[in-house]
Design a protein around this motif. Sequence first.
Motif, PDB file in Angstrom:
ATOM      1  N   PHE A  37       0.841  -1.192   0.000  1.00 10.84           N
ATOM      2  CA  PHE A  37       0.000   0.000   0.000  1.00 10.84           C
ATOM      3  C   PHE A  37       0.877   1.243   0.000  1.00 10.84           C
ATOM      4  O   PHE A  37       2.071   1.183   0.301  1.00 10.84           O
ATOM      5  CB  PHE A  37      -0.943   0.007   1.205  1.00 10.84           C
ATOM      6  CG  PHE A  37      -0.247   0.205   2.533  1.00 10.84           C
ATOM      7  CD1 PHE A  37      -0.081   1.468   3.073  1.00 10.84           C
ATOM      8  CD2 PHE A  37       0.246  -0.877   3.248  1.00 10.84           C
ATOM      9  CE1 PHE A  37       0.565   1.660   4.298  1.00 10.84           C
ATOM     10  CE2 PHE A  37       0.890  -0.709   4.465  1.00 10.84           C
ATOM     11  CZ  PHE A  37       1.050   0.562   4.987  1.00 10.84           C
ATOM     12  N   MET A  38       0.270   2.363  -0.345  1.00 13.85           N
ATOM     13  CA  MET A  38       0.952   3.644  -0.304  1.00 13.85           C
ATOM     14  C   MET A  38       0.487   4.403   0.940  1.00 13.85           C
ATOM     15  O   MET A  38      -0.712   4.409   1.249  1.00 13.85           O
ATOM     16  CB  MET A  38       0.668   4.433  -1.580  1.00 13.85           C
ATOM     17  CG  MET A  38       1.322   3.830  -2.810  1.00 13.85           C
ATOM     18  SD  MET A  38       1.045   4.777  -4.339  1.00 13.85           S
ATOM     19  CE  MET A  38      -0.631   4.252  -4.720  1.00 13.85           C
ATOM     20  N   PRO A  39       1.422   5.005   1.679  1.00 15.42           N
ATOM     21  CA  PRO A  39       1.059   5.699   2.911  1.00 15.42           C
ATOM     22  C   PRO A  39      -0.031   6.744   2.669  1.00 15.42           C
ATOM     23  O   PRO A  39       0.088   7.587   1.785  1.00 15.42           O
ATOM     24  CB  PRO A  39       2.370   6.349   3.347  1.00 15.42           C
ATOM     25  CG  PRO A  39       3.431   5.508   2.723  1.00 15.42           C
ATOM     26  CD  PRO A  39       2.872   5.056   1.417  1.00 15.42           C
ATOM     27  N   ILE A 102      -2.393  10.387  -0.741  1.00 13.92           N
ATOM     28  CA  ILE A 102      -1.127   9.659  -0.648  1.00 13.92           C
ATOM     29  C   ILE A 102       0.017  10.603  -0.299  1.00 13.92           C
ATOM     30  O   ILE A 102       0.122  11.702  -0.851  1.00 13.92           O
ATOM     31  CB  ILE A 102      -0.836   8.944  -1.987  1.00 13.92           C
ATOM     32  CG1 ILE A 102      -1.926   7.880  -2.246  1.00 13.92           C
ATOM     33  CG2 ILE A 102       0.532   8.278  -1.976  1.00 13.92           C
ATOM     34  CD1 ILE A 102      -1.889   7.306  -3.634  1.00 13.92           C
ATOM     35  N   GLY A 103       0.870  10.172   0.620  1.00 14.01           N
ATOM     36  CA  GLY A 103       2.007  10.975   1.042  1.00 14.01           C
ATOM     37  C   GLY A 103       3.044  11.158  -0.052  1.00 14.01           C
ATOM     38  O   GLY A 103       3.163  10.336  -0.960  1.00 14.01           O
ATOM     39  N   VAL A 104       3.773  12.255   0.056  1.00  9.97           N
ATOM     40  CA  VAL A 104       4.845  12.567  -0.889  1.00  9.97           C
ATOM     41  C   VAL A 104       6.104  12.921  -0.113  1.00  9.97           C
ATOM     42  O   VAL A 104       6.053  13.237   1.076  1.00  9.97           O
ATOM     43  CB  VAL A 104       4.456  13.742  -1.818  1.00  9.97           C
ATOM     44  CG1 VAL A 104       3.306  13.354  -2.732  1.00  9.97           C
ATOM     45  CG2 VAL A 104       4.088  14.977  -0.994  1.00  9.97           C
ATOM     46  N   PRO A 119      -3.443   8.575   8.833  1.00  9.56           N
ATOM     47  CA  PRO A 119      -2.663   8.525   7.584  1.00  9.56           C
ATOM     48  C   PRO A 119      -1.321   9.221   7.688  1.00  9.56           C
ATOM     49  O   PRO A 119      -0.351   8.816   7.036  1.00  9.56           O
ATOM     50  CB  PRO A 119      -3.582   9.206   6.569  1.00  9.56           C
ATOM     51  CG  PRO A 119      -4.484  10.064   7.377  1.00  9.56           C
ATOM     52  CD  PRO A 119      -4.702   9.311   8.652  1.00  9.56           C
ATOM     53  N   PHE A 120      -1.245  10.260   8.523  1.00  7.03           N
ATOM     54  CA  PHE A 120       0.020  10.970   8.678  1.00  7.03           C
ATOM     55  C   PHE A 120       1.024  10.144   9.484  1.00  7.03           C
ATOM     56  O   PHE A 120       2.230  10.190   9.231  1.00  7.03           O
ATOM     57  CB  PHE A 120      -0.209  12.332   9.334  1.00  7.03           C
ATOM     58  CG  PHE A 120      -1.156  13.194   8.560  1.00  7.03           C
ATOM     59  CD1 PHE A 120      -0.992  13.378   7.196  1.00  7.03           C
ATOM     60  CD2 PHE A 120      -2.221  13.824   9.183  1.00  7.03           C
ATOM     61  CE1 PHE A 120      -1.857  14.167   6.468  1.00  7.03           C
ATOM     62  CE2 PHE A 120      -3.099  14.614   8.472  1.00  7.03           C
ATOM     63  CZ  PHE A 120      -2.923  14.795   7.109  1.00  7.03           C
ATOM     64  N   SER A 126       6.566   5.490   7.361  1.00 12.08           N
ATOM     65  CA  SER A 126       7.095   5.063   6.064  1.00 12.08           C
ATOM     66  C   SER A 126       8.299   5.887   5.637  1.00 12.08           C
ATOM     67  O   SER A 126       8.789   5.727   4.516  1.00 12.08           O
ATOM     68  CB  SER A 126       5.992   5.157   5.000  1.00 12.08           C
ATOM     69  OG  SER A 126       4.890   4.342   5.339  1.00 12.08           O
ATOM     70  N   GLY A 127       8.776   6.779   6.520  1.00 12.48           N
ATOM     71  CA  GLY A 127       9.983   7.546   6.239  1.00 12.48           C
ATOM     72  C   GLY A 127       9.771   8.837   5.488  1.00 12.48           C
ATOM     73  O   GLY A 127      10.706   9.354   4.863  1.00 12.48           O
TER      74      GLY A 127
END
Length: 222
Positions: A37-39, A102-104, A119-120, A126-127
């Motif tokens: 999954f994507m954060p 989605i985080g960037v 989500p944060f 996730s770094g």
Amino acid sequence: MSKSRKKEPTLYTQIITNNEEISPDVHVISFKRDFDFMPGQVVKIGIDTDHPPRIYSICSGNHEEEVQILFNIKEDGFLTPKMGAMIPGDKLLVSKPYGSFIGVNEPAWWIATGTGIAPFYSMFRSGMEENKKLIHGVAALNQFYFEDELEWALGSNYVRCCSRETSCDVFPGRVTAYLSEINELPNVKFYLCGKPLMVVEVRDLLIEKGVPYENILAEIYF
């Protein structure tokens, strides 16, 4: 003619590995990760096929062995009281992850209230914490979930806002009050996650302060 119902995603059985109450009526439930999954993405969760599943953000890192879900128990709800009572070995029905919140890795501000921090925290785990500012608003001091870890890692870029209780190093008021006191905001993306009213109020405030609409991304929690 009746309206067609949107097809629900397929749910897969997951075995609970842990269920920890981290604050009164607030839990983190865990199961082994068997998907990527994507954060920032969400899953739908249910406990049977007779009731519609509900949406929850993943709050764990995308390289961790287990998936974690942060939730608060709603006494008048169907799902969360049952989730809160689960023990390791119990079964949960979970969809594959999806969603565009989605985080960037680029600089951004993360603005959350309550369990909207999920989500944060996933992005953080996730770094993705470099060049990020996290603003978390709650009503009571015991609702700053994961605060020790976040404060140690983010330092002054971790801002706690509490509307009903006071403590040193905590802004005495709502997230909107904190943002109102900032004269100039940076040219970055602003991620908002919380209840609908909070998202609308913060979005409007950011726009009033000159933030372009396209720089504001929101995820609404019900």
